[in-house]
Design a protein around this motif. Sequence first.
Motif, short mmCIF file in Angstrom:
data_model
loop_
_atom_site.label_atom_id
_atom_site.label_comp_id
_atom_site.label_asym_id
_atom_site.label_seq_id
_atom_site.Cartn_x
_atom_site.Cartn_y
_atom_site.Cartn_z
N VAL A 11 0.87 -1.18 0.00
CA VAL A 11 0.00 0.00 0.00
C VAL A 11 0.90 1.23 0.00
N VAL A 12 0.67 2.12 -0.97
CA VAL A 12 1.38 3.39 -0.99
C VAL A 12 0.42 4.46 -0.50
N ALA A 13 0.70 4.98 0.69
CA ALA A 13 -0.14 6.06 1.22
C ALA A 13 0.52 7.38 0.86
N ASN A 14 -0.32 8.40 0.69
CA ASN A 14 0.19 9.69 0.23
C ASN A 14 -0.05 10.77 1.28
N ALA A 15 1.04 11.37 1.70
CA ALA A 15 0.97 12.43 2.70
C ALA A 15 1.42 13.72 2.01
N GLY A 16 0.45 14.39 1.40
CA GLY A 16 0.76 15.60 0.65
C GLY A 16 0.75 15.31 -0.84
N THR A 17 -0.45 15.44 -1.47
CA THR A 17 -0.54 15.23 -2.92
C THR A 17 -0.14 16.54 -3.62
N VAL A 18 0.35 16.42 -4.85
CA VAL A 18 0.92 17.62 -5.48
C VAL A 18 -0.11 18.66 -5.91
N ASN A 19 -1.33 18.24 -6.23
CA ASN A 19 -2.32 19.21 -6.70
C ASN A 19 -2.94 20.01 -5.56
N THR A 20 -3.40 19.31 -4.54
CA THR A 20 -4.16 20.01 -3.49
C THR A 20 -3.63 19.70 -2.09
N VAL A 21 -2.49 19.00 -2.00
CA VAL A 21 -1.86 18.68 -0.72
C VAL A 21 -2.86 18.03 0.24
N ASP A 22 -3.44 16.95 -0.25
CA ASP A 22 -4.33 16.18 0.60
C ASP A 22 -3.53 15.06 1.27
N PHE A 23 -4.06 14.59 2.38
CA PHE A 23 -3.34 13.59 3.18
C PHE A 23 -4.23 12.37 3.40
N ASP A 24 -3.69 11.19 3.12
CA ASP A 24 -4.38 9.96 3.52
C ASP A 24 -4.40 9.89 5.05
N ASP A 25 -5.38 9.19 5.57
CA ASP A 25 -5.46 8.98 7.02
C ASP A 25 -4.50 7.84 7.38
N LEU A 26 -3.28 8.22 7.76
CA LEU A 26 -2.23 7.22 7.93
C LEU A 26 -2.53 6.27 9.08
N ARG A 27 -3.12 6.81 10.15
CA ARG A 27 -3.42 5.93 11.29
C ARG A 27 -4.48 4.89 10.93
N ALA A 28 -5.50 5.34 10.19
CA ALA A 28 -6.56 4.39 9.81
C ALA A 28 -6.01 3.34 8.84
N ILE A 29 -5.12 3.76 7.95
CA ILE A 29 -4.55 2.79 7.01
C ILE A 29 -3.68 1.79 7.76
N ALA A 30 -2.84 2.30 8.67
CA ALA A 30 -1.96 1.40 9.43
C ALA A 30 -2.80 0.41 10.25
N ALA A 31 -3.96 0.86 10.73
CA ALA A 31 -4.80 -0.02 11.55
C ALA A 31 -5.31 -1.22 10.74
N LEU A 32 -5.38 -1.07 9.41
CA LEU A 32 -5.83 -2.19 8.57
C LEU A 32 -4.85 -3.36 8.61
N LYS A 33 -3.65 -3.08 9.07
CA LYS A 33 -2.65 -4.16 9.16
C LYS A 33 -3.06 -5.25 10.14
N GLU A 34 -3.96 -4.91 11.06
CA GLU A 34 -4.42 -5.94 11.99
C GLU A 34 -5.18 -7.04 11.25
N ARG A 35 -5.75 -6.67 10.11
CA ARG A 35 -6.56 -7.66 9.38
C ARG A 35 -5.96 -8.09 8.05
N TYR A 36 -5.05 -7.29 7.51
CA TYR A 36 -4.50 -7.64 6.19
C TYR A 36 -2.98 -7.58 6.23
N ASP A 37 -2.40 -8.33 5.31
CA ASP A 37 -0.95 -8.44 5.27
C ASP A 37 -0.44 -7.49 4.18
N PHE A 38 0.09 -6.33 4.56
CA PHE A 38 0.64 -5.43 3.53
C PHE A 38 1.80 -4.63 4.08
#
Length: 465
Positions: A231-258
């Motif tokens: 999974v490639v999470a993006n913290a600061g996109t080039v057009n509008t500097v939006d941020f993925d919710d890194l904590r919520a994405i990391a929490a998915l690791k409890e259920r998936y292998d990535f």
Amino acid sequence: MHRTLADDLARLPELLQSARDFAAGELTGLAARPVARPGGDLGRAPLPVEGAGADGALARFAKRWAPGFSGSAGPRYLGFVTGGATPASITGDWLTSAYDQNLSGAAGSSAAALERETLAWLRELFGLDAEHSGAFVTGATVSNTVGLAIAREWLGERLGVDVSRAGAAALGPVDVLSGSPHSSVPKALSVLGMGRDRLRRVPLLPGNREAVDVAALDAALAGLDGRPAIVVANAGTVNTVDFDDLRAIAALKERYDFWLHVDAAFGAFAALSPAHAHLVAGLDLADSICVDLHKWLNVPYDAAVQFTRRRDLQVAVFHNASPYLGLPSGGEPDFLHLTPENSRRLRALPAWFSLVAYGRDGHREIVERDVALARGLGEDIADLPALRLLAPVRLNVVCFTLAEEPTRERVDSLADAVAASGEAFLTPTVYDGVPALRAAFSNWRTTDADTRRVLDALAAASAAL
Ligand SMILES: *Cc1c(COP(=O)(O)O)cnc(C)c1O
């Protein structure tokens, strides 16, 4: 010794003084000179046979090439995401050349330890714990490539394949999931033999966002039936500097292998500002992280850092085993075992100088000022009838277009007219299908007076379209 070389050696302090005087003149005039120059190709001069000496080379450069160089280090160059170079970082950069150390390894010098000290400071600056080890590379593209190379090795570990020996093909098709990846991510997948087409775009949050919809990511991971993924999470996109919710994405690791790679090329600098640090909450949970330094740290090109929690896998990918180079040992592996390069310049020194000179507070001030300036320009653009904001200014980029007929041609003409005025430089993009322009703030010199000039140039150019 050739007599010109011998002569230059004898006059070295004088030559350095001339270079200093020339550079000082250029930097003093930076805010006043045209921001962009129409890139003229001056043709090719013949290869010098005799040699003019360093003075002669400086004189020829000053006459022939310097006038065509852009003011990209200056305060109104808002194209791409372009940092300048703080005074201390220039000092460090000059000394990097003067000492000419080869940072492939320790090799009888304390320079490698200086790189490690700098990496530890950067880790602290971005709120990462000591489990992250780092290395300097040339830019975020290489940092993303190194992070994804470690991810590829990790996939091998999960599937019982030694990728560094058997090759990427032994993995079979890989799954790489991301919301709004930077173009360097598919490039890295191509370089790494995983394939550009293996990048799957996960739906974004509704409502004019570039952040990934974590529920959609959850569903995409569930659809892999237990296959490990990247999974490639993006913290600061080039057009509008939006941020993925890194904590919520990391929490998915409890259920998936990535493997979680975070491209925080310039977004990581939100961590320096208490008002914006929440945007990168959870960055520490990543398995690998990309941060550019020639953008918002304002050190000269080229510099970025790559962090990872799995240095063992990094060494498996990048080790360069040869009796003459030394083998990776149990302690701190030499840098040549961590990144694509073998010989490396002391890229850390400009960053070290800037961090010592201005500290966390000085660099926080740059970030906060740039954010405030971007917000201000965004508000002013929203008030101009000829222009239209395409997204809220979330951090340091203003993404906007023409209010009437925003065709590619007309938007490019606007950018060209602004560049021709010498007042500012902005780069084009497409946002949500609409041809647009971006004004990205990441220079340490930019002030309110600069944004007023940028606004005036935009108003004049859009009125004349
Ligand atoms: C700039 C950028 C890159 C590429 O950086 P380079 O230093 O030009 O290689 C990658 N990702 C993001 C988000 C960027 O902003």
